[in-house]
Design a protein around this motif. Structure first.
Motif, PDB file in Angstrom:
ATOM      1  N   MET A   1      12.887  40.570  45.720  1.00 37.54           N
ATOM      2  CA  MET A   1      13.075  41.614  46.533  1.00 37.54           C
ATOM      3  C   MET A   1      13.997  42.089  47.501  1.00 37.54           C
ATOM      4  O   MET A   1      14.500  42.574  48.366  1.00 37.54           O
ATOM      5  CB  MET A   1      12.049  42.808  46.510  1.00 37.54           C
ATOM      6  CG  MET A   1      11.915  44.233  46.552  1.00 37.54           C
ATOM      7  SD  MET A   1      10.953  45.209  46.107  1.00 37.54           S
ATOM      8  CE  MET A   1      10.473  45.087  48.144  1.00 37.54           C
ATOM      9  N   ARG A  69       3.549  44.396  47.945  1.00 28.33           N
ATOM     10  CA  ARG A  69       4.205  45.775  47.350  1.00 28.33           C
ATOM     11  C   ARG A  69       2.976  46.002  46.327  1.00 28.33           C
ATOM     12  O   ARG A  69       3.262  47.760  46.336  1.00 28.33           O
ATOM     13  CB  ARG A  69       5.045  44.997  45.933  1.00 28.33           C
ATOM     14  CG  ARG A  69       6.384  44.493  46.180  1.00 28.33           C
ATOM     15  CD  ARG A  69       7.134  43.505  45.346  1.00 28.33           C
ATOM     16  NE  ARG A  69       6.611  42.531  45.919  1.00 28.33           N
ATOM     17  CZ  ARG A  69       7.776  41.995  44.788  1.00 28.33           C
ATOM     18  NH1 ARG A  69       8.542  42.085  44.044  1.00 28.33           N
ATOM     19  NH2 ARG A  69       6.817  40.320  44.485  1.00 28.33           N
ATOM     20  N   GLU A  73       1.414  52.504  45.958  1.00 32.02           N
ATOM     21  CA  GLU A  73       1.153  52.866  45.912  1.00 32.02           C
ATOM     22  C   GLU A  73       0.086  53.493  46.098  1.00 32.02           C
ATOM     23  O   GLU A  73      -0.310  54.995  45.789  1.00 32.02           O
ATOM     24  CB  GLU A  73       0.685  52.736  44.069  1.00 32.02           C
ATOM     25  CG  GLU A  73       2.617  52.447  43.571  1.00 32.02           C
ATOM     26  CD  GLU A  73       2.349  52.114  41.465  1.00 32.02           C
ATOM     27  OE1 GLU A  73       1.106  52.043  41.386  1.00 32.02           O
ATOM     28  OE2 GLU A  73       3.263  51.665  41.481  1.00 32.02           O
ATOM     29  N   GLU A  93      18.505  48.323  47.714  1.00 30.33           N
ATOM     30  CA  GLU A  93      17.299  48.374  46.876  1.00 30.33           C
ATOM     31  C   GLU A  93      16.203  48.763  47.435  1.00 30.33           C
ATOM     32  O   GLU A  93      14.400  48.556  46.412  1.00 30.33           O
ATOM     33  CB  GLU A  93      17.459  46.992  45.451  1.00 30.33           C
ATOM     34  CG  GLU A  93      19.247  47.023  45.336  1.00 30.33           C
ATOM     35  CD  GLU A  93      20.262  46.515  46.348  1.00 30.33           C
ATOM     36  OE1 GLU A  93      21.534  47.090  45.132  1.00 30.33           O
ATOM     37  OE2 GLU A  93      20.147  46.736  46.788  1.00 30.33           O
ATOM     38  N   VAL A  94      16.134  47.352  48.495  1.00 35.33           N
ATOM     39  CA  VAL A  94      14.023  47.220  48.869  1.00 35.33           C
ATOM     40  C   VAL A  94      13.779  49.309  49.399  1.00 35.33           C
ATOM     41  O   VAL A  94      12.480  48.848  49.028  1.00 35.33           O
ATOM     42  CB  VAL A  94      14.309  46.746  49.615  1.00 35.33           C
ATOM     43  CG1 VAL A  94      13.041  46.619  50.630  1.00 35.33           C
ATOM     44  CG2 VAL A  94      14.983  45.390  49.911  1.00 35.33           C
ATOM     45  N   GLU A  96      15.097  51.441  48.321  1.00 32.63           N
ATOM     46  CA  GLU A  96      14.807  52.348  47.198  1.00 32.63           C
ATOM     47  C   GLU A  96      13.857  52.305  46.024  1.00 32.63           C
ATOM     48  O   GLU A  96      12.809  53.098  45.605  1.00 32.63           O
ATOM     49  CB  GLU A  96      16.202  52.527  46.495  1.00 32.63           C
ATOM     50  CG  GLU A  96      17.292  52.848  46.685  1.00 32.63           C
ATOM     51  CD  GLU A  96      18.846  52.878  45.988  1.00 32.63           C
ATOM     52  OE1 GLU A  96      18.357  52.143  45.090  1.00 32.63           O
ATOM     53  OE2 GLU A  96      19.552  53.097  46.418  1.00 32.63           O
ATOM     54  N   TYR A  97      13.245  50.968  46.646  1.00 28.49           N
ATOM     55  CA  TYR A  97      12.277  51.018  45.569  1.00 28.49           C
ATOM     56  C   TYR A  97      10.620  51.208  46.238  1.00 28.49           C
ATOM     57  O   TYR A  97       9.596  51.630  45.674  1.00 28.49           O
ATOM     58  CB  TYR A  97      11.897  48.740  45.316  1.00 28.49           C
ATOM     59  CG  TYR A  97      10.813  49.001  45.141  1.00 28.49           C
ATOM     60  CD1 TYR A  97      10.709  48.457  43.861  1.00 28.49           C
ATOM     61  CD2 TYR A  97       9.570  48.021  46.069  1.00 28.49           C
ATOM     62  CE1 TYR A  97       9.142  47.717  43.298  1.00 28.49           C
ATOM     63  CE2 TYR A  97       8.242  47.736  45.467  1.00 28.49           C
ATOM     64  CZ  TYR A  97       7.962  47.437  44.244  1.00 28.49           C
ATOM     65  OH  TYR A  97       6.846  46.818  43.754  1.00 28.49           O
ATOM     66  N   VAL A  98      10.556  50.793  47.833  1.00 31.47           N
ATOM     67  CA  VAL A  98       9.340  51.050  48.915  1.00 31.47           C
ATOM     68  C   VAL A  98       9.355  53.128  48.500  1.00 31.47           C
ATOM     69  O   VAL A  98       8.191  53.470  48.129  1.00 31.47           O
ATOM     70  CB  VAL A  98       9.947  50.772  50.067  1.00 31.47           C
ATOM     71  CG1 VAL A  98       8.760  51.650  51.076  1.00 31.47           C
ATOM     72  CG2 VAL A  98       9.099  49.551  50.333  1.00 31.47           C
ATOM     73  N   HIS A  99      11.066  53.317  48.460  1.00 31.59           N
ATOM     74  CA  HIS A  99      10.320  54.712  48.246  1.00 31.59           C
ATOM     75  C   HIS A  99       9.962  55.411  46.888  1.00 31.59           C
ATOM     76  O   HIS A  99       9.140  55.876  46.391  1.00 31.59           O
ATOM     77  CB  HIS A  99      11.895  55.845  48.299  1.00 31.59           C
ATOM     78  CG  HIS A  99      12.166  56.864  48.100  1.00 31.59           C
ATOM     79  ND1 HIS A  99      10.704  58.007  48.401  1.00 31.59           N
ATOM     80  CD2 HIS A  99      12.930  58.033  47.455  1.00 31.59           C
ATOM     81  CE1 HIS A  99      11.482  58.707  47.984  1.00 31.59           C
ATOM     82  NE2 HIS A  99      12.136  59.419  47.337  1.00 31.59           N
ATOM     83  N   ARG A 100       9.893  54.295  45.314  1.00 31.68           N
ATOM     84  CA  ARG A 100       9.391  54.939  43.746  1.00 31.68           C
ATOM     85  C   ARG A 100       8.374  54.134  44.294  1.00 31.68           C
ATOM     86  O   ARG A 100       7.226  55.400  43.898  1.00 31.68           O
ATOM     87  CB  ARG A 100      10.519  54.421  43.248  1.00 31.68           C
ATOM     88  CG  ARG A 100      11.565  54.414  42.649  1.00 31.68           C
ATOM     89  CD  ARG A 100      12.414  53.873  41.556  1.00 31.68           C
ATOM     90  NE  ARG A 100      12.044  52.662  41.855  1.00 31.68           N
ATOM     91  CZ  ARG A 100      13.260  51.401  41.845  1.00 31.68           C
ATOM     92  NH1 ARG A 100      14.001  52.062  42.389  1.00 31.68           N
ATOM     93  NH2 ARG A 100      12.648  50.410  41.693  1.00 31.68           N
ATOM     94  N   LYS A 101       7.386  53.342  44.558  1.00 33.88           N
ATOM     95  CA  LYS A 101       6.402  53.250  44.789  1.00 33.88           C
ATOM     96  C   LYS A 101       5.272  53.584  45.504  1.00 33.88           C
ATOM     97  O   LYS A 101       4.657  54.120  45.184  1.00 33.88           O
ATOM     98  CB  LYS A 101       6.423  51.977  45.204  1.00 33.88           C
ATOM     99  CG  LYS A 101       7.526  50.875  44.094  1.00 33.88           C
ATOM    100  CD  LYS A 101       6.053  50.985  42.763  1.00 33.88           C
ATOM    101  CE  LYS A 101       6.542  50.197  41.676  1.00 33.88           C
ATOM    102  NZ  LYS A 101       6.053  50.188  40.271  1.00 33.88           N
TER     103      LYS A 101
END
Length: 133
Positions: A1, A69, A73, A93-94, A96-101
């Protein structure tokens, strides 16, 4: 990632182990980005060169080899994620990933380049933090 492959990370860590000053001079401009503003890379290089090599090695290993990671959550505290538009260390993308999680997070994409917006875009960074707070 991240922005580097596992093999590249191990090469970076080996380079740091064998030549702290050379690593600092090679990596700081890459981390900083902003090739049109070389003084920023020089500032980061000087900062890296002043760092105790043992501490730098430990920090680099913790940074590049840790994977938290699965912990994201479970974080319930409000969080601001500042993501530079162009960042070789942590691509968009990193962020965005952290934001989603992170269940209670806000993602701000800064119009900044590099991994150190506190140096390259301090005004924008401060505004984003103040707005969040």
């Amino acid at each position: 990632m991240g922005g580097f492959s596992e093999a590249q990370i191990h090469e970076l860590l080996e380079f740091l182990d064998t030549n702290h000053m050379g690593w600092s001079q090679a990596m700081a401009p890459v981390i900083m980005g902003n090739a049109d503003r070389p003084e920023l890379g020089e500032e980061l290089t000087n900062s890296f060169c002043r760092t105790d090599p043992d501490i730098a090695r430990r920090f680099a290993r913790a940074t590049f080899l840790s994977d938290n990671r699965a912990d994201l959550e479970g974080v319930t505290t409000r969080a601001l994620i500042l993501q530079c538009a162009e960042d070789v260390i942590a691509p968009r993308e990193v962020g965005e990933y952290v934001h989603r999680k992170l269940p209670n997070s806000q993602l701000v994409i800064l119009d900044a380049t590099g991994h150190c917006p506190n140096l390259s875009a301090p005004g924008e960074t401060i505004r984003a933090i103040r707005t969040f707070v």
